[in-house]
Design a protein around this motif. Sequence first.
Motif, PDB file in Angstrom:
ATOM      1  N   TYR A  16       0.836  -1.203   0.000  1.00  0.00           N
ATOM      2  CA  TYR A  16       0.000   0.000   0.000  1.00  0.00           C
ATOM      3  C   TYR A  16       0.873   1.257   0.000  1.00  0.00           C
ATOM      4  CZ  TYR A  16      -4.248  -2.691   1.325  1.00  0.00           C
ATOM      5  OH  TYR A  16      -5.311  -3.550   1.363  1.00  0.00           O
ATOM      6  N   MET A  17       1.846   1.277   0.898  1.00  0.00           N
ATOM      7  CA  MET A  17       2.726   2.442   0.994  1.00  0.00           C
ATOM      8  C   MET A  17       3.472   2.678  -0.308  1.00  0.00           C
ATOM      9  SD  MET A  17       4.543   2.204   4.738  1.00  0.00           S
ATOM     10  CE  MET A  17       3.710   2.707   6.251  1.00  0.00           C
ATOM     11  N   ASN A  18       4.033   1.611  -0.845  1.00  0.00           N
ATOM     12  CA  ASN A  18       4.871   1.732  -2.034  1.00  0.00           C
ATOM     13  C   ASN A  18       4.089   2.165  -3.267  1.00  0.00           C
ATOM     14  OD1 ASN A  18       7.641   1.305  -3.059  1.00  0.00           O
ATOM     15  ND2 ASN A  18       6.671  -0.216  -4.361  1.00  0.00           N
ATOM     16  N   CYS A  19       2.788   1.919  -3.254  1.00  0.00           N
ATOM     17  CA  CYS A  19       1.944   2.335  -4.383  1.00  0.00           C
ATOM     18  C   CYS A  19       1.653   3.833  -4.366  1.00  0.00           C
ATOM     19  CB  CYS A  19       0.622   1.564  -4.365  1.00  0.00           C
ATOM     20  SG  CYS A  19       0.799  -0.152  -4.890  1.00  0.00           S
ATOM     21  N   GLY A  69       3.987   7.896   2.300  1.00  0.00           N
ATOM     22  CA  GLY A  69       4.037   6.444   2.425  1.00  0.00           C
ATOM     23  C   GLY A  69       5.058   5.826   1.501  1.00  0.00           C
ATOM     24  N   LYS A  70       5.111   6.327   0.271  1.00  0.00           N
ATOM     25  CA  LYS A  70       6.064   5.799  -0.717  1.00  0.00           C
ATOM     26  C   LYS A  70       7.503   6.035  -0.267  1.00  0.00           C
ATOM     27  CE  LYS A  70       6.688   5.545  -5.715  1.00  0.00           C
ATOM     28  NZ  LYS A  70       6.160   4.175  -5.811  1.00  0.00           N
ATOM     29  N   ASN A  71       7.785   7.228   0.216  1.00  0.00           N
ATOM     30  CA  ASN A  71       9.131   7.539   0.694  1.00  0.00           C
ATOM     31  C   ASN A  71       9.511   6.684   1.899  1.00  0.00           C
ATOM     32  OD1 ASN A  71       9.432   9.499  -1.285  1.00  0.00           O
ATOM     33  ND2 ASN A  71       8.791  11.175   0.039  1.00  0.00           N
ATOM     34  N   PHE A  72       8.551   6.473   2.789  1.00  0.00           N
ATOM     35  CA  PHE A  72       8.802   5.659   3.987  1.00  0.00           C
ATOM     36  C   PHE A  72       9.090   4.207   3.597  1.00  0.00           C
ATOM     37  CE2 PHE A  72       7.728   3.227   7.774  1.00  0.00           C
ATOM     38  CZ  PHE A  72       8.229   4.014   8.799  1.00  0.00           C
ATOM     39  N   SER A  73       8.335   3.701   2.631  1.00  0.00           N
ATOM     40  CA  SER A  73       8.540   2.330   2.171  1.00  0.00           C
ATOM     41  C   SER A  73       9.920   2.150   1.551  1.00  0.00           C
ATOM     42  CB  SER A  73       7.458   1.959   1.146  1.00  0.00           C
ATOM     43  OG  SER A  73       7.664   0.665   0.631  1.00  0.00           O
ATOM     44  N   LYS A  74      10.334   3.097   0.732  1.00  0.00           N
ATOM     45  CA  LYS A  74      11.655   3.014   0.095  1.00  0.00           C
ATOM     46  C   LYS A  74      12.776   3.014   1.129  1.00  0.00           C
ATOM     47  CE  LYS A  74      10.622   5.059  -4.424  1.00  0.00           C
ATOM     48  NZ  LYS A  74      10.880   6.199  -5.344  1.00  0.00           N
ATOM     49  N   LYS A  75      12.590   3.781   2.175  1.00  0.00           N
ATOM     50  CA  LYS A  75      13.627   3.894   3.194  1.00  0.00           C
ATOM     51  C   LYS A  75      13.687   2.672   4.107  1.00  0.00           C
ATOM     52  CE  LYS A  75      15.145   6.889   7.001  1.00  0.00           C
ATOM     53  NZ  LYS A  75      14.850   8.122   7.777  1.00  0.00           N
TER      54      LYS A  75
END
Length: 401
Positions: free
Chosen positions: A318-321, A376-382
Amino acid sequence: MNILIVSQYFWPESFKINNLCEHLSKKHNVTVLTSYPNYPKGEIFPEFKKNQSKFENYYNSKIIRVFQFQRKNGKPINLFLNYFSFLFFAFFKSFFLKKKFDLVLTFATSPIFVGLISILISKLNRAQSIIWVLDIWPEILKELNIIRSNFVIKIISIISTFIYQKHDIILTQSKSFKKIIEKKLKYRNKNNIVFFPSWPDELILNTKKTKKILKKKTINFLYTGNIGKAQDFENLVKAVESTKNSVNQKWYIVGDGRYKKKIIKMINEYNLKKYFNFYSFRSKKKLKKFFNLADFCFLALNKGKYLNSTIPAKLQTYMNCGLPILASIDGEAKNLILDAKCGFVARPGDFEDLALKIKKISNLKFKTLQRLGKNGKNFSKKNFDKKKLLNKLDKLISNKN
């Protein structure tokens, strides 16, 4: 290195162990001990029935399959037969594996007893053993009232602790699991208990979305995955009933599970059929259109200390999307969503609180929606980068050899 992966679930079923196998097979000789694919519908995949020879290898890894009873409708007796038939036939097969293995890696979804097979094979081969723990047994069984006998819970607890003790490295999918297992193994070297979360599914989505919440009448919510007791969909139905006159909403539920029929029946009784669209399990490729349609992703777990110690694997996806998240959850997943600033969290089991969050979402501005998704996307990448996590596993393996 010769590596054996032990997992009741494997390709063409969709689990993270497939990615892990693909990665390891680039550097090692990998064999997979598994069974016939029948999750989540409880029936053997038609394409597998049609041509089993197509599923004997996966990215140069050899697949050994043993018999198991199908899950069918997910009733307790069917699940019992499914779990323990795999254990029985995998145990028997363990004595006839021709290859000598240096490492045995276990993908430990429920039930944890699959770890007993790995202990046996690692002892027969004098091999290193790693177990990736995705559910905490027996605590979750007790919280969900699946087993009520304290005597049975005690026996399962003893077996679970034994399994943890006999593995060289324990990978835990949440930091909460790590603390729980450390407490169980008081004298264990804590450096061998390692936080190893899931990574997001790789979905290429349409990033050029229009200002949907401002320009259209309906907010689209998406849920993907299992529909079971743990997900507490009854709470969601009550929240939709509470907000149906104040919020234009549509819920896309993509998945299967034991409680699916029960939830559909409840929706019909509440006369909420027009708010829900149900779809059976879809492959990652076919999931894209649902994510492209969604404004918000939904995540839920029932109340319970141990249940909410998990991080549902769908959260990372979900975050990465780049989509904001609405959750009815507590514990570690709640903290991740709040830390990432990527959505709204309601108290589990509290439909009134969930209804308030739905109403709040209905008043969002488009820039806020974009910001939540980007966070969310930035958090997932990190924190959940697939390459970094698999490299971490490589280091663990090399340090033990």
